[in-house]
Scaffold this motif. Structure first.
Motif, mmCIF file in Angstrom:
data_model
loop_
_atom_site.group_PDB
_atom_site.id
_atom_site.type_symbol
_atom_site.label_atom_id
_atom_site.label_comp_id
_atom_site.label_asym_id
_atom_site.label_seq_id
_atom_site.Cartn_x
_atom_site.Cartn_y
_atom_site.Cartn_z
ATOM 1 N N ILE A 38 0.876 -1.168 0.000
ATOM 2 C CA ILE A 38 0.000 0.000 0.000
ATOM 3 C C ILE A 38 0.914 1.220 0.000
ATOM 4 O O ILE A 38 1.901 1.269 0.743
ATOM 5 C CB ILE A 38 -0.900 0.011 1.265
ATOM 6 N N LYS A 39 0.564 2.219 -0.815
ATOM 7 C CA LYS A 39 1.387 3.425 -0.916
ATOM 8 C C LYS A 39 0.493 4.638 -0.711
ATOM 9 O O LYS A 39 -0.572 4.742 -1.337
ATOM 10 C CB LYS A 39 2.063 3.483 -2.276
ATOM 11 N N GLY A 40 0.929 5.533 0.145
ATOM 12 C CA GLY A 40 0.155 6.737 0.364
ATOM 13 C C GLY A 40 0.754 7.595 1.462
ATOM 14 O O GLY A 40 1.787 7.264 2.041
ATOM 15 N N PRO A 41 0.079 8.682 1.756
ATOM 16 C CA PRO A 41 0.575 9.582 2.803
ATOM 17 C C PRO A 41 0.247 9.041 4.191
ATOM 18 O O PRO A 41 -0.704 8.290 4.376
ATOM 19 C CB PRO A 41 -0.205 10.877 2.531
ATOM 20 N N ILE A 42 1.035 9.430 5.148
ATOM 21 C CA ILE A 42 0.777 9.074 6.537
ATOM 22 C C ILE A 42 -0.322 9.989 7.064
ATOM 23 O O ILE A 42 -0.227 11.217 6.938
ATOM 24 C CB ILE A 42 2.047 9.231 7.390
ATOM 25 N N ASP A 43 -1.350 9.400 7.622
ATOM 26 C CA ASP A 43 -2.417 10.184 8.237
ATOM 27 C C ASP A 43 -1.820 10.925 9.445
ATOM 28 O O ASP A 43 -1.279 10.277 10.349
ATOM 29 C CB ASP A 43 -3.552 9.259 8.677
ATOM 30 N N PRO A 44 -1.902 12.261 9.474
ATOM 31 C CA PRO A 44 -1.247 13.000 10.560
ATOM 32 C C PRO A 44 -1.834 12.711 11.944
ATOM 33 O O PRO A 44 -1.115 12.777 12.945
ATOM 34 C CB PRO A 44 -1.445 14.466 10.185
ATOM 35 N N TRP A 48 -0.340 6.547 10.566
ATOM 36 C CA TRP A 48 -0.106 5.428 9.656
ATOM 37 C C TRP A 48 -0.775 5.675 8.307
ATOM 38 O O TRP A 48 -1.616 6.563 8.170
ATOM 39 C CB TRP A 48 -0.573 4.118 10.258
ATOM 40 N N ILE A 49 -0.386 4.862 7.330
ATOM 41 C CA ILE A 49 -1.014 4.914 6.005
ATOM 42 C C ILE A 49 -2.322 4.146 6.049
ATOM 43 O O ILE A 49 -3.341 4.596 5.526
ATOM 44 C CB ILE A 49 -0.079 4.309 4.937
ATOM 45 N N MET A 50 -2.283 2.987 6.684
ATOM 46 C CA MET A 50 -3.454 2.116 6.789
ATOM 47 C C MET A 50 -3.242 1.186 7.968
ATOM 48 O O MET A 50 -2.120 0.760 8.231
ATOM 49 C CB MET A 50 -3.616 1.304 5.497
ATOM 50 N N PHE A 52 -2.934 -2.177 9.684
ATOM 51 C CA PHE A 52 -2.568 -3.505 9.187
ATOM 52 C C PHE A 52 -3.721 -4.506 9.332
ATOM 53 O O PHE A 52 -3.872 -5.401 8.510
ATOM 54 C CB PHE A 52 -1.325 -4.040 9.900
ATOM 55 N N LYS A 53 -4.535 -4.344 10.353
ATOM 56 C CA LYS A 53 -5.689 -5.238 10.512
ATOM 57 C C LYS A 53 -6.689 -5.031 9.378
ATOM 58 O O LYS A 53 -7.263 -5.983 8.853
ATOM 59 C CB LYS A 53 -6.389 -5.032 11.853
ATOM 60 N N GLU A 54 -6.872 -3.800 8.964
ATOM 61 C CA GLU A 54 -7.762 -3.498 7.836
ATOM 62 C C GLU A 54 -7.239 -4.155 6.555
ATOM 63 O O GLU A 54 -8.000 -4.701 5.763
ATOM 64 C CB GLU A 54 -7.833 -1.976 7.670
ATOM 65 N N LEU A 55 -5.934 -4.123 6.387
ATOM 66 C CA LEU A 55 -5.303 -4.773 5.234
ATOM 67 C C LEU A 55 -5.504 -6.287 5.299
ATOM 68 O O LEU A 55 -5.885 -6.921 4.309
ATOM 69 C CB LEU A 55 -3.824 -4.408 5.191
ATOM 70 N N LYS A 56 -5.295 -6.862 6.467
ATOM 71 C CA LYS A 56 -5.508 -8.302 6.652
ATOM 72 C C LYS A 56 -6.955 -8.679 6.360
ATOM 73 O O LYS A 56 -7.223 -9.665 5.661
ATOM 74 C CB LYS A 56 -5.139 -8.697 8.081
ATOM 75 N N LEU A 99 -5.517 2.352 -2.129
ATOM 76 C CA LEU A 99 -4.108 2.725 -2.109
ATOM 77 C C LEU A 99 -3.185 1.577 -2.516
ATOM 78 O O LEU A 99 -1.964 1.669 -2.355
ATOM 79 C CB LEU A 99 -3.711 3.241 -0.718
ATOM 80 N N LEU A 100 -3.759 0.499 -3.065
ATOM 81 C CA LEU A 100 -2.954 -0.650 -3.501
ATOM 82 C C LEU A 100 -1.934 -0.188 -4.533
ATOM 83 O O LEU A 100 -2.270 0.475 -5.511
ATOM 84 C CB LEU A 100 -3.863 -1.727 -4.103
ATOM 85 N N PHE A 101 -0.673 -0.549 -4.281
ATOM 86 C CA PHE A 101 0.425 -0.104 -5.139
ATOM 87 C C PHE A 101 1.001 -1.248 -5.966
ATOM 88 O O PHE A 101 1.206 -1.124 -7.163
ATOM 89 C CB PHE A 101 1.508 0.534 -4.271
ATOM 90 N N LYS A 102 1.276 -2.363 -5.312
ATOM 91 C CA LYS A 102 1.798 -3.526 -6.035
ATOM 92 C C LYS A 102 1.580 -4.762 -5.188
ATOM 93 O O LYS A 102 1.350 -4.684 -3.982
ATOM 94 C CB LYS A 102 3.277 -3.379 -6.386
#
Length: 118
Positions: A38-44, A48-50, A52-56, A99-102
């Motif tokens: 996942i690629k993106g800006p860090i939420d201030p 974090w960008i995202m 990890f549990k959400e990604l899982k 935000l999926l990058f690769k």
């Protein structure tokens, strides 16, 4: 910035379109390793960008479809080369992960595919 999470699944497949005599024409199995980036800006606020549990959670359905299955039986994966499996996974998860990058799919510890989408 990029983050990634790694997953693994065990599946069997065979490659129906390779020439007769090619060892991959026979059913065989792999322990696949999948990395999702996942690629993106860090939420201030969150830092974090995202999550990890959400990604899982976004990957759980796809991993469940592949794990301990004959991949050839999955619609759209009748010719389950590493390239086709990677593309299929991308198609399944991209709507869930804007935000999926690769993604990287390792069929063995030394062979794999890197995919950046269409």
């Amino acid at each position: 910035m990029e983050i990634y999470k790694e997953f693994s699944f065990d599946s069997a497949h065979f490659l129906p379109n390779v020439p007769d005599g090619h060892k991959c024409k026979n059913m065989h199995g792999h322990t696949y390793r999948l990395r999702v980036f996942i690629k993106g800006p860090i939420d201030p606020q969150l830092g974090w960008i995202m999550d990890f549990k959400e990604l899982k959670d976004a990957l759980s359905g796809v991993i469940d479809q592949l794990d301990h299955q004959l991949i050839n039986d999955i619609k759209g994966l009748e010719n389950p080369t590493a390239e086709n499996i990677t593309s299929w996974i991308w198609t399944q998860i991209k709507p869930l992960l804007p935000l999926l990058f690769k993604i990287e799919l390792y069929e063995t510890p030394t062979t794999g595919v890197i995919y950046y989408g269409d």
